[in-house]
Motif scaffolding. Structure first.
Motif, PDB file in Angstrom:
ATOM      1  N   ALA A 108       0.816  -1.215   0.000  1.00  0.00           N
ATOM      2  CA  ALA A 108       0.000   0.000   0.000  1.00  0.00           C
ATOM      3  C   ALA A 108       0.849   1.264   0.000  1.00  0.00           C
ATOM      4  CB  ALA A 108      -0.928  -0.007   1.212  1.00  0.00           C
ATOM      5  N   GLY A 109       2.171   1.116   0.075  1.00  0.00           N
ATOM      6  CA  GLY A 109       3.054   2.271   0.035  1.00  0.00           C
ATOM      7  C   GLY A 109       3.109   3.064   1.336  1.00  0.00           C
ATOM      8  N   MET A 110       2.822   2.434   2.437  1.00  0.00           N
ATOM      9  CA  MET A 110       2.923   3.123   3.732  1.00  0.00           C
ATOM     10  C   MET A 110       4.398   3.402   4.031  1.00  0.00           C
ATOM     11  SD  MET A 110       1.626   1.768   7.514  1.00  0.00           S
ATOM     12  CE  MET A 110      -0.001   1.253   7.046  1.00  0.00           C
ATOM     13  N   GLY A 111       4.693   4.521   4.676  1.00  0.00           N
ATOM     14  CA  GLY A 111       6.070   4.837   5.024  1.00  0.00           C
ATOM     15  C   GLY A 111       6.662   3.767   5.929  1.00  0.00           C
ATOM     16  N   LYS A 112       7.989   3.533   5.776  1.00  0.00           N
ATOM     17  CA  LYS A 112       8.620   2.426   6.502  1.00  0.00           C
ATOM     18  C   LYS A 112       8.525   2.568   8.012  1.00  0.00           C
ATOM     19  CE  LYS A 112      11.896   0.139   3.557  1.00  0.00           C
ATOM     20  NZ  LYS A 112      13.190   0.167   2.912  1.00  0.00           N
ATOM     21  N   ALA A 113       8.789   3.779   8.498  1.00  0.00           N
ATOM     22  CA  ALA A 113       8.793   3.971   9.948  1.00  0.00           C
ATOM     23  C   ALA A 113       7.390   3.774  10.507  1.00  0.00           C
ATOM     24  CB  ALA A 113       9.309   5.371  10.280  1.00  0.00           C
ATOM     25  N   GLU A 114       6.415   4.342   9.811  1.00  0.00           N
ATOM     26  CA  GLU A 114       5.037   4.219  10.268  1.00  0.00           C
ATOM     27  C   GLU A 114       4.608   2.751  10.246  1.00  0.00           C
ATOM     28  OE1 GLU A 114       2.096   6.099   7.805  1.00  0.00           O
ATOM     29  OE2 GLU A 114       0.470   5.430   9.123  1.00  0.00           O
ATOM     30  N   ALA A 115       4.997   2.046   9.179  1.00  0.00           N
ATOM     31  CA  ALA A 115       4.616   0.640   9.040  1.00  0.00           C
ATOM     32  C   ALA A 115       5.202  -0.185  10.180  1.00  0.00           C
ATOM     33  CB  ALA A 115       5.073   0.094   7.694  1.00  0.00           C
ATOM     34  N   ARG A 116       6.465   0.066  10.491  1.00  0.00           N
ATOM     35  CA  ARG A 116       7.108  -0.679  11.584  1.00  0.00           C
ATOM     36  C   ARG A 116       6.437  -0.391  12.907  1.00  0.00           C
ATOM     37  NH1 ARG A 116      11.988  -3.374  10.532  1.00  0.00           N
ATOM     38  NH2 ARG A 116      12.482  -3.837  12.682  1.00  0.00           N
ATOM     39  N   ARG A 117       6.076   0.861  13.106  1.00  0.00           N
ATOM     40  CA  ARG A 117       5.415   1.240  14.355  1.00  0.00           C
ATOM     41  C   ARG A 117       4.079   0.506  14.482  1.00  0.00           C
ATOM     42  NH1 ARG A 117       4.072   6.506  13.609  1.00  0.00           N
ATOM     43  NH2 ARG A 117       6.212   6.898  12.962  1.00  0.00           N
ATOM     44  N   ARG A 118       3.330   0.546  13.397  1.00  0.00           N
ATOM     45  CA  ARG A 118       2.009  -0.099  13.414  1.00  0.00           C
ATOM     46  C   ARG A 118       2.152  -1.618  13.611  1.00  0.00           C
ATOM     47  NH1 ARG A 118      -3.263  -0.124  13.917  1.00  0.00           N
ATOM     48  NH2 ARG A 118      -4.420  -1.503  12.557  1.00  0.00           N
ATOM     49  N   ALA A 119       3.106  -2.231  12.905  1.00  0.00           N
ATOM     50  CA  ALA A 119       3.273  -3.686  12.998  1.00  0.00           C
ATOM     51  C   ALA A 119       3.681  -4.076  14.421  1.00  0.00           C
ATOM     52  CB  ALA A 119       4.325  -4.162  11.997  1.00  0.00           C
ATOM     53  N   THR A 120       4.585  -3.316  15.009  1.00  0.00           N
ATOM     54  CA  THR A 120       5.050  -3.618  16.359  1.00  0.00           C
ATOM     55  C   THR A 120       3.909  -3.495  17.357  1.00  0.00           C
ATOM     56  OG1 THR A 120       7.186  -2.744  15.685  1.00  0.00           O
ATOM     57  CG2 THR A 120       6.851  -3.052  18.039  1.00  0.00           C
ATOM     58  N   GLU A 121       3.104  -2.445  17.155  1.00  0.00           N
ATOM     59  CA  GLU A 121       1.940  -2.241  18.003  1.00  0.00           C
ATOM     60  C   GLU A 121       0.970  -3.417  17.928  1.00  0.00           C
ATOM     61  OE1 GLU A 121       1.095   2.207  17.261  1.00  0.00           O
ATOM     62  OE2 GLU A 121      -0.763   1.068  16.942  1.00  0.00           O
ATOM     63  N   LEU A 122       0.699  -3.850  16.707  1.00  0.00           N
ATOM     64  CA  LEU A 122      -0.254  -4.949  16.522  1.00  0.00           C
ATOM     65  C   LEU A 122       0.278  -6.236  17.138  1.00  0.00           C
ATOM     66  CD1 LEU A 122      -1.448  -4.326  12.862  1.00  0.00           C
ATOM     67  CD2 LEU A 122      -2.910  -4.396  14.883  1.00  0.00           C
ATOM     68  N   LEU A 123       1.562  -6.517  16.908  1.00  0.00           N
ATOM     69  CA  LEU A 123       2.148  -7.738  17.481  1.00  0.00           C
ATOM     70  C   LEU A 123       2.071  -7.679  19.004  1.00  0.00           C
ATOM     71  CD1 LEU A 123       5.232  -8.303  15.132  1.00  0.00           C
ATOM     72  CD2 LEU A 123       3.102  -9.605  15.197  1.00  0.00           C
ATOM     73  N   GLY A 124       2.286  -6.490  19.558  1.00  0.00           N
ATOM     74  CA  GLY A 124       2.176  -6.325  21.009  1.00  0.00           C
ATOM     75  C   GLY A 124       0.751  -6.570  21.473  1.00  0.00           C
ATOM     76  N   ALA A 125      -0.200  -5.954  20.779  1.00  0.00           N
ATOM     77  CA  ALA A 125      -1.605  -6.086  21.179  1.00  0.00           C
ATOM     78  C   ALA A 125      -2.063  -7.542  21.106  1.00  0.00           C
ATOM     79  CB  ALA A 125      -2.486  -5.213  20.291  1.00  0.00           C
ATOM     80  N   LEU A 126      -1.470  -8.295  20.174  1.00  0.00           N
ATOM     81  CA  LEU A 126      -1.873  -9.686  20.001  1.00  0.00           C
ATOM     82  C   LEU A 126      -1.023 -10.637  20.839  1.00  0.00           C
ATOM     83  CD1 LEU A 126      -2.554  -9.689  16.168  1.00  0.00           C
ATOM     84  CD2 LEU A 126      -4.156  -9.446  18.032  1.00  0.00           C
ATOM     85  N   GLY A 127      -0.091 -10.062  21.619  1.00  0.00           N
ATOM     86  CA  GLY A 127       0.696 -10.878  22.528  1.00  0.00           C
ATOM     87  C   GLY A 127       1.748 -11.738  21.845  1.00  0.00           C
ATOM     88  N   ILE A 128       2.225 -11.324  20.671  1.00  0.00           N
ATOM     89  CA  ILE A 128       3.236 -12.124  19.978  1.00  0.00           C
ATOM     90  C   ILE A 128       4.457 -11.288  19.601  1.00  0.00           C
ATOM     91  CG2 ILE A 128       1.905 -14.068  19.022  1.00  0.00           C
ATOM     92  CD1 ILE A 128       1.328 -12.312  16.603  1.00  0.00           C
ATOM     93  N   ASP A 129       4.643 -10.155  20.277  1.00  0.00           N
ATOM     94  CA  ASP A 129       5.755  -9.271  19.904  1.00  0.00           C
ATOM     95  C   ASP A 129       7.110  -9.949  20.081  1.00  0.00           C
ATOM     96  OD1 ASP A 129       4.650  -9.116  22.452  1.00  0.00           O
ATOM     97  OD2 ASP A 129       5.469  -7.139  22.872  1.00  0.00           O
ATOM     98  N   ARG A 130       7.216 -10.884  21.047  1.00  0.00           N
ATOM     99  CA  ARG A 130       8.529 -11.502  21.238  1.00  0.00           C
ATOM    100  C   ARG A 130       8.893 -12.449  20.103  1.00  0.00           C
ATOM    101  NH1 ARG A 130       7.852 -16.531  23.959  1.00  0.00           N
ATOM    102  NH2 ARG A 130       5.643 -16.896  24.223  1.00  0.00           N
ATOM    103  N   HIS A 131       7.953 -12.725  19.197  1.00  0.00           N
ATOM    104  CA  HIS A 131       8.242 -13.606  18.066  1.00  0.00           C
ATOM    105  C   HIS A 131       8.529 -12.847  16.778  1.00  0.00           C
ATOM    106  CE1 HIS A 131       7.204 -17.051  20.422  1.00  0.00           C
ATOM    107  NE2 HIS A 131       5.972 -16.611  20.644  1.00  0.00           N
TER     108      HIS A 131
END
Ligand SMILES: Nc1ncnc2c1ncn2[C@@H]1O[C@H](COP(=O)(O)OP(=O)(O)OP(=O)(O)O)[C@@H](O)[C@H]1O
Ligand SMILES: [Mg+2]
Length: 259
Positions: A108-131
């Motif tokens: 979708a062409g999202m900026g890299k920093a924003e994408a990483r922030r969002r992905a990290t947030e989602l992984l955290g919210a779903l309890g799988i950030d350590r993976h």
């Protein structure tokens, strides 16, 4: 959010896979689609996602006439408006968990920093950030499905489609995924859930429709759904720490104006 009018899908010979389905799903609703194998559930999902076109009838999703889109338009529509979760996860084995979740943002062409922030947030919210740095094959089925859900939510889709999301999971992981769907829906996410599992449908969805031979034979209100009462541990963080939310009121606009 979803409007089908007399949607029919015929393949070469034999009876139609979908036979004149008229169906409306409101924004924020969680609809379960039940039916035996071959009843047309995946066909319905594919028409709504623009992965397939009806032989006749219309399909409107998030304000878009999906049945009229060409290939490129339909891919664009999916990137902007639809997240999909499947029975067998469909993760890319050569990419880490984090990179899997980032794929839709890259497309979708999202900026890299924003994408990483969002992905990290989602992984955290779903309890799988350590993976995040692990490869999917190392994860349990339930964890993989969480990754798939994170990937599906990456672009803040107006609509989340799930085709047998607990079909390949043991009962404990299935409970976790069910709770996850409930939590997402409570945040305003519109969800269409395809399942064989009557109990999952009744405990997760506001409404259940049943397909037989491609036709809707029942449309049941589950307003007394029981899922929230006996679920797994709640999510660790709000899905939308960044401030925009699943209700469509974010910077991308209201559901009708998102495209
Ligand atoms: N590409 C295709 N070509 C021909 N027939 C198809 C095609 N896709 C689906 N069908 C037929 O359409 C009917 C509905 O299939 P569909 O995949 O929608 O069922 P389903 O309800 O999702 O089943 P399951 O629970 O097994 O996933 C079936 O009879 C199937 O054989
Ligand atoms: Mg199917």
């Amino acid at each position: 959010m979803i409007d089908l009018v007399e949607a029919t899908k015929k393949y070469d010979d034999g009876p139609p896979a979908l036979a004149g389905v008229t169906l409306s799903v409101a924004a924020g609703e969680c609809l379960a689609v039940l039916g035996h194998s071959g009843s047309g559930k995946s066909t319905l999902l594919n028409l709504i996602a623009g992965l397939d076109r009806p032989s006749s009838g219309t399909v409107t999703v998030d304000g878009t006439r999906v049945d009229q889109l060409g290939e490129a338009g339909s891919a664009r529509f999916r990137r902007a408006s639809v997240g999909m979760v499947f029975q067998f996860f469909n993760l890319l084995d050569d990419l880490t968990v984090l990179d899997n979740v980032l794929v839709p943002a890259q497309l979708a062409g999202m900026g890299k920093a924003e994408a990483r922030r969002r992905a990290t947030e989602l992984l955290g919210a779903l309890g799988i950030d350590r993976h995040g740095k692990a490869y999917p094959q190392r994860l349990s089925g339930g964890e993989r499905q969480r990754v798939a859900v994170a990937r599906a939510l990456m672009n803040r889709p107006a609509l989340l489609l799930a085709d047998e999301p607990t079909g390949a999971l043991d009962s404990r992981s299935a409970t976790d995924v069910r709770q996850l769907l409930l939590d997402l829906n409570a945040e305003g996410q519109t969800i269409l859930l395809v399942t064989h599992d009557v109990e999952l449908a009744a405990s997760t969805a506001h409404r259940t429709i049943e397909l037989v031979d491609g036709a809707v034979v029942r449309d049941i209100d589950n307003s007394g759904r029981s899922g929230a009462a006996h679920g797994a541990a709640p999510l660790r963080a709000p899905f939308d720490a960044a401030g925009s939310s699943f209700d469509g009121a974010d910077a991308a606009g209201t559901p009708g104006a998102r495209r």
